[in-house]
Design a protein around this motif. Sequence first.
Motif, PDB file in Angstrom:
ATOM      1  N   UNK A   1      46.892  38.288  41.556  1.00 45.81           N
ATOM      2  CA  UNK A   1      46.330  37.733  42.795  1.00 45.81           C
ATOM      3  C   UNK A   1      47.018  36.423  43.152  1.00 45.81           C
ATOM      4  N   UNK A   2      47.339  35.639  42.142  1.00 47.14           N
ATOM      5  CA  UNK A   2      48.043  34.381  42.381  1.00 47.14           C
ATOM      6  C   UNK A   2      49.424  34.645  42.986  1.00 47.14           C
ATOM      7  N   UNK A   3      50.110  35.675  42.503  1.00 49.54           N
ATOM      8  CA  UNK A   3      51.415  36.028  43.074  1.00 49.54           C
ATOM      9  C   UNK A   3      51.277  36.458  44.533  1.00 49.54           C
ATOM     10  N   UNK A   4      50.227  37.202  44.830  1.00 46.81           N
ATOM     11  CA  UNK A   4      49.979  37.607  46.219  1.00 46.81           C
ATOM     12  C   UNK A   4      49.680  36.394  47.086  1.00 46.81           C
ATOM     13  N   UNK A   5      48.894  35.466  46.561  1.00 46.69           N
ATOM     14  CA  UNK A   5      48.555  34.248  47.278  1.00 46.69           C
ATOM     15  C   UNK A   5      49.807  33.442  47.606  1.00 46.69           C
TER      16      UNK A   5
ATOM     17  N   UNK B   1      46.055  43.764  41.915  1.00 46.53           N
ATOM     18  CA  UNK B   1      45.302  42.530  42.148  1.00 46.53           C
ATOM     19  C   UNK B   1      43.830  42.851  42.367  1.00 46.53           C
ATOM     20  N   UNK B   2      43.392  43.976  41.820  1.00 44.73           N
ATOM     21  CA  UNK B   2      41.975  44.319  41.747  1.00 44.73           C
ATOM     22  C   UNK B   2      41.703  44.888  40.366  1.00 44.73           C
ATOM     23  N   UNK B   3      40.457  44.828  39.980  1.00 44.70           N
ATOM     24  CA  UNK B   3      40.058  45.313  38.656  1.00 44.70           C
ATOM     25  C   UNK B   3      38.597  45.728  38.701  1.00 44.70           C
ATOM     26  N   UNK B   4      38.238  46.539  37.729  1.00 42.04           N
ATOM     27  CA  UNK B   4      36.856  46.998  37.621  1.00 42.04           C
ATOM     28  C   UNK B   4      36.509  47.123  36.140  1.00 42.04           C
ATOM     29  N   UNK B   5      35.246  46.954  35.814  1.00 43.12           N
ATOM     30  CA  UNK B   5      34.837  47.071  34.419  1.00 43.12           C
ATOM     31  C   UNK B   5      34.913  48.511  33.930  1.00 43.12           C
ATOM     32  N   UNK B   6      34.962  49.464  34.843  1.00 42.54           N
ATOM     33  CA  UNK B   6      35.091  50.872  34.473  1.00 42.54           C
ATOM     34  C   UNK B   6      36.485  51.345  34.890  1.00 42.54           C
TER      35      UNK B   6
END
Length: 194
Positions: A29-33, A153-158
């Motif tokens: 996400x930092x790279x995208x920012x 740049x997204x994540x989920x616990x599953x």
Amino acid sequence: MTTALLLMDFQNGIAGRYAEGGSDVIVNAQRALLAARAAGIPVVFVRVAFREGFPEAAVRNKAFGAIAQSPTAPYMGEDAEATQIVAELAPLPGEPVVVKRRYGAFASDLDVVLRGLDATDLVLAGVSTSGVLLSTVRHAADHDFGLTVLADACADQDPEVHRVLLEKVFPRQADVITVDAWAAGLGADAAARG
């Protein structure tokens, strides 16, 4: 046509869990920012928090009603450390931070901010894929935004839910690409304009 990058729920009490688990989601996400800032693309930060007393958390709401009833509820207050954007993604002066009251980013004044930016296309990153991403993709698609989801740049616990959403659900309404592919496209767009 204006593109805006939405960084959603990258706040201490949510994104911090992914960093502790060894995920690269904050780094990506930092790279995208940084790519968005370098290309002059507006960045909008979205976080979830509640007013004192949690008046937005209806008891009949399975997800958020429990917050109001919980002895740990104050950690989700607007001023709580847990609801602040992680240091790695700290907003610059003038970059809007939208406070939402539900899973989806549009449970806020985001639409007003996007109209002010004249945004027609959204690039989405956030945690979690099955929460803020899913709700926001659906709402934004129904309102005719062009959509790109930054898969890494997204994540989920599953992990299985994350995979199904990125591979089977989101592609029906959004382009799903990596941060590197998106950033490379920004460079190609700049070269074409130059």
